[in-house]
Design an enzyme around this catalytic site. Structure first.
Site, PDB file in Angstrom:
ATOM      1  N   TYR A 148       9.037  27.897 -26.153  1.00  0.00           N
ATOM      2  CA  TYR A 148       8.192  27.399 -27.246  1.00  0.00           C
ATOM      3  C   TYR A 148       7.668  28.555 -28.085  1.00  0.00           C
ATOM      4  O   TYR A 148       6.699  29.215 -27.705  1.00  0.00           O
ATOM      5  CB  TYR A 148       6.993  26.629 -26.679  1.00  0.00           C
ATOM      6  CG  TYR A 148       7.355  25.433 -25.824  1.00  0.00           C
ATOM      7  CD1 TYR A 148       8.468  24.651 -26.104  1.00  0.00           C
ATOM      8  CD2 TYR A 148       6.571  25.072 -24.732  1.00  0.00           C
ATOM      9  CE1 TYR A 148       8.791  23.549 -25.326  1.00  0.00           C
ATOM     10  CE2 TYR A 148       6.885  23.972 -23.951  1.00  0.00           C
ATOM     11  CZ  TYR A 148       8.000  23.218 -24.244  1.00  0.00           C
ATOM     12  OH  TYR A 148       8.318  22.131 -23.464  1.00  0.00           O
TER      13      TYR A 148
ATOM     14  N   LYS B 157      14.842  24.395 -22.510  1.00  0.00           N
ATOM     15  CA  LYS B 157      14.104  23.204 -22.932  1.00  0.00           C
ATOM     16  C   LYS B 157      13.353  23.562 -24.198  1.00  0.00           C
ATOM     17  O   LYS B 157      12.500  24.449 -24.188  1.00  0.00           O
ATOM     18  CB  LYS B 157      13.137  22.784 -21.825  1.00  0.00           C
ATOM     19  CG  LYS B 157      12.307  21.563 -22.150  1.00  0.00           C
ATOM     20  CD  LYS B 157      11.274  21.282 -21.058  1.00  0.00           C
ATOM     21  CE  LYS B 157      10.365  20.127 -21.461  1.00  0.00           C
ATOM     22  NZ  LYS B 157       8.995  20.290 -20.992  1.00  0.00           N
ATOM     23  N   VAL B 158      13.698  22.901 -25.308  1.00  0.00           N
ATOM     24  CA  VAL B 158      13.058  23.224 -26.583  1.00  0.00           C
ATOM     25  C   VAL B 158      12.413  21.970 -27.167  1.00  0.00           C
ATOM     26  O   VAL B 158      12.745  20.841 -26.788  1.00  0.00           O
ATOM     27  CB  VAL B 158      14.075  23.794 -27.603  1.00  0.00           C
ATOM     28  CG1 VAL B 158      14.706  25.077 -27.070  1.00  0.00           C
ATOM     29  CG2 VAL B 158      15.140  22.768 -27.954  1.00  0.00           C
TER      30      VAL B 158
ATOM     31  N   ALA C 111      12.535  18.533 -25.275  1.00  0.00           N
ATOM     32  CA  ALA C 111      11.299  17.997 -24.720  1.00  0.00           C
ATOM     33  C   ALA C 111      11.037  16.653 -25.362  1.00  0.00           C
ATOM     34  O   ALA C 111      11.395  16.413 -26.517  1.00  0.00           O
ATOM     35  CB  ALA C 111      10.145  18.950 -24.994  1.00  0.00           C
TER      36      ALA C 111
END
Lengths: 305, 305, 305, 305, 305
Positions: free
Chosen positions: A175, A207-208, A238
């Site tokens: 993130y 995971k973006v 996500a």
């Protein structure tokens, strides 16, 4: 959709074999990952677990385990502490140990985010050995662009290498965040940068957050840049805050088929529902991610409401 | 009220057995914990130990040990240094090693709180082995929302895992604090968040401050959210500054029976009394926590004054 | 006055035996400690060693050793480096290794004080073994209230535990200091807090500054709170800047007999005198601390001037 | 002038023997040290190595080695990296490993100086063993008065102890510097304080800047306080920027005979000359430092120009 | 142009042998290094990999490996993570592990640059052993003049020493940067300083930016100072942003033949081209660097466009 991903290079043969078993288990032999995210009790404290829109079941942490054990998730990601408290009763769940977490109390405007690894890798190894749980991997959140980026990139890189050497998968929550990032957190080019960075770290999955266009709308096509930049590191999106189940499935279908992602990471959208609804919802996601079904087919698993 | 809590998962069988023994000892086979807090000589320096309202006995640190040895406390929490000075004369006390402490000199308005672990876990292990004391566990204070949160969460997570591997209980003092928390330190939702965080750390008990309503009044019902969020981690309330014994018992009864807490942590309310009063007061608490007695029944143990 | 203090709990039997021998040596079998402080060459750089009021002898560091070897001090505290340079010629001195030191260049108004441990405990162990010197213990300065308090409390706690495990005494110089302390450095309640903190660290002796009353005057009665708060940790007062020998003895007598301290720590008052005067002065202190003599009796040891 | 200095106390007998050999080698059996300083390529980047006043030879780092191998220096101080590149061709040089270095880019007005140890002591040990070079000791710069003083004092203290345990000399460059020091960097009392501090660290030599009087002029008598304060730690003066050879010798003679220093540390004054001039200059210094010759006698070694 | 460089001193004989093999492999027995830089996916996130001027091939990280395997590069520098994902398919490439990387999100105006080592040296050793890849060395970026310079110099120095002990080459990317450097990043004297610093670290190659004159123009003659200052550490220039192939070759020829550099480091100029163009371009560079060909000769390898 292929289940034949090869293990990371540079680890002992036995580790590679265990990694492959864990990969097959986590991806349910589909090569795609349905990760149920359960780390929000730290990341969002109790905000996600109570409220008018939240099922009463969700107030109890065991709700997460009840869902994960009854629903066909690829893995359930949570902190080691929760697993040490509930894991004995839910040995059938494939677990992912989320190794760092921070609260959302200190806002980015006040201080750039820093999230440090909780347990050491030797504690991870001891936990895996002694718990007998099906721990398929580890997870770690990085905040590219934070003033503390250097600490987290170094810690993540070492964690990934050690995880692979133990035969565990490594999933990176990536993130971009901090004063230097500002409002560009969900900019598609920024997210592609983060996805490429994760590939350089050698993680198995990135995971973006789903990228937004200039008007702040999601558009699955925008994921293409990130998926390309990540290369052999598989990208999953996500899930974000709770949304209508059908819209969720539609969006996920687009992420996979237009954006090229290879699974999804869902937290609030699952656990804020009642146990029955959550399980139905997971079945629908599973149908789409693992069995490649259409929105309509997958939608049949949703509890009628 | 049940005494059948199972040990944390992920530790060797021998450690689990020792953990269960320590749990039974600390909870006096009731499943509830009466923790006598004796770490204020660092946390509050000498403020709690002298003054018009404080019994003269309290000026001497041994007062704490005299009470803890004569009164039916579940465990007496103090720093290892105090134990190394007095423990030989009070081998009957079940001890909890408080592993971090800070003074209250630097105010939150000046700098966010940071409290670091004093002794290493290998020093803890040596101390336990060589002292022969009944050390049932370790304690650590975290300040969620502090700018130094990451350091403390990481240190606490590792301490808990190591403690469990030694068969020791882990109790976390969880106090949201820092510029980002501001006046919300005793907000019930904030405290529930902290309690849920402690569960994610895998601690056995979370010691929290009693939540206040919007008018700043205590209401035991407000504890419900925290107790739910903590799940299998048992919640106990800090006692706060000295108060009338009867009111204390009334409040504790409500915390347990309305709020769902499973014990209490009491410091100033105990040691600021004379030895005789303190012991009577502890007997009353013990009656309520361990034997589930009513306010009236428990009140009989209070020294008549 | 008793020489029967028991060793700290939680260390091997052999260590406890060596600790007792060191305690007897350092207290000259009196249970009271006359510590000659020789760490000012770092703490005050050369300010204490030259000047109109300072004996010319004091310009040479060996002056400290000449005094300590000829005078009946309980121990001479200095940095390991000085001992490695002069110790071979003064093997009869009981030494205390002062393990941290800082200069006074950075003022508290600019930055809160931080003093870090110089040599590691394994270097201490090697030094003790290979030097053959009578090293009776180690010393460390903490600054409660400093923004860096956490670092120093943690380092001190570990040092004390390791020292005891080696059979060495641990003496803590406890000086509340920092922006948060301001002008309260010598407030009696503040000093009592520091003394109690040292007990929680488990040190054998706490060296504190003599408290002042509201008018800034010393009053030995004010020490009572600190001595009580320290409990079994014995309190000794720092000597402060040079003063008239008789006044010093008068003040020390009051500290011991009115304030309840159990020895003294003297630096400048000793070494700023000529060798002969310093030795006489030390004999007087020794007479009072170790042999419990009166001001008049002890005063006879002073060189007539 | 005596060559009978004894090794530091507190190290194994074999180490003491090696230390004595290294001391004899470095001081050329004179008890005085002629240290050729070659660490400026980091400390001053390329500023000292090019320019109108600098010999063209100096642009090449090998210039340093050519001089040091042909001239009678006591030791040549440089970073381990340079030695790993050139040492094989210059095995006859006695080397001193300078273990920390910083650039001069960040000015004191912007940030207080911090210079951290480069190689670990175990890397030093490996280098000494595998290189076969005559490494006589190690060097480290401290900045008393810097906001980062604590880090450097701790690192220096540990380095010295480890060096001695390996039989190596320890030389400390001691430069008071930082906002708290301001313009007092070359104040004689400040420098004496630094010299005394180095003695407390236990170093064998303290390299200090020559003190200046109130008008900013050098006066060798001012060194007396530092030499006295350093006691058995021998003081040598840094050479400063290039100056006329005769003036340099005159100044050095005064430093030794009026100020009491026991050698010198020269960098720019040597290497900014052509190879022939530099060697002649070193011979003159050697004559004065090691053979105690007069300015006139030593001057004969200077290349006539 | 000579291929007879000797290994660094101070490492075991076996390590020196492996170092020499790696040096010959990396320099293709020419003594000059053609380093293909592939670390920009972190350093510049996705900025270098998409855009109007960038070949579509470049969006996929495998593009880097396809080029490096088909083109005659001396070594391909990338993060360990990328190698763990792609290395198995490209075992013929000589790799350089880039051990630290940061993003460009935090600008120097906001915070001075800090880039920390990702994997530990023991992880490097494990990776080399288990991957079976031809890892010829390691790389690390330092930012002299950054407020965090001390951390990076220390980490780089230790990395180099450990790399050499494993028989690996060490390449340092040396970029003066930070508030203290300001606009002088490409000043020739500043770059010479950085190059000399790298020699003091003991690296085998220093990768620097090409210096600019006062008007901001490149002039290969300006490299002379840096090449001289670096001595036996070989200097190679970073390629910078994409430019016309012929101009690039002309510039490189001047850097080598006028500036004295011994190779080049090229990233964007290579991978922003299509695979065919990139390979042709690399062949041209190889002809010039390794076979010492002229601009015209080397230009023949360029794909006609």
């Amino acid at each position: 959709m292929s289940a034949t991903r090869r293990p990371p290079l540079g680890i002992p043969v036995d580790s590679a074999k265990r990694w492959t078993e864990n990969y097959q288990l986590a991806t349910q032999e589909s090569g795609r990952l349905f990760l149920m995210a359960g780390d929000q009790k730290v990341e969002h404290l109790n905000d996600d677990f109570v409220g008018a829109e939240v099922a009463a079941d969700d107030a109890d942490p065991e709700h997460l385990f009840r869902i994960a054990s009854a629903a066909p998730v690829g893995c359930f990601a949570a902190q080691m502490g929760l697993l040490s408290l509930y894991g004995r009763d839910y040995p059938e769940i494939p677990y992912l140990l989320k190794l760092n977490s921070k609260t959302h109390l200190v806002k980015t405007a006040e201080q750039d985010p820093l999230s440090s690894q909780w347990q050491s890798m030797s504690q991870v190894q001891d936990f895996v050995r002694h718990s007998g749980l099906k721990v398929v991997g580890v997870g770690y959140t990085i905040y590219p662009g934070s003033a503390y980026e250097a600490q987290m990139l170094s810690e993540a890189a070492r964690m990934i290498q050690d995880a692979h050497a133990m035969g565990l998968l490594a999933v990176i929550w990536a993130y971009p965040r901090g004063k230097a990032v500002g409002k560009r957190e969900q900019d598609s080019h920024m997210i592609a940068g983060a996805a490429g960075l994760v590939a350089c770290l050698g993680a198995d999955f990135a995971k973006v957050n789903p990228p937004l266009d200039d008007q702040g709308n999601m558009d699955a096509h925008l994921l293409g840049e990130a998926v390309a930049a990540a290369g052999r590191t598989q990208v999953i999106c996500a899930g974000g805050s709770e949304t209508d189940a059908k819209s969720f499935l539609q969006r996920l279908h687009e992420q996979i088929h237009l954006g090229g992602t290879q699974g999804c990471a869902t937290g609030r959208n699952v656990h804020q529902r009642s146990q029955a609804d959550a399980i139905g919802f997971c079945r629908a996601i599973h149908a789409m991610v693992v069995h490649n079904q259409s929105v309509e087919e997958a939608g049949k698993y949703l509890a009628s409401s």
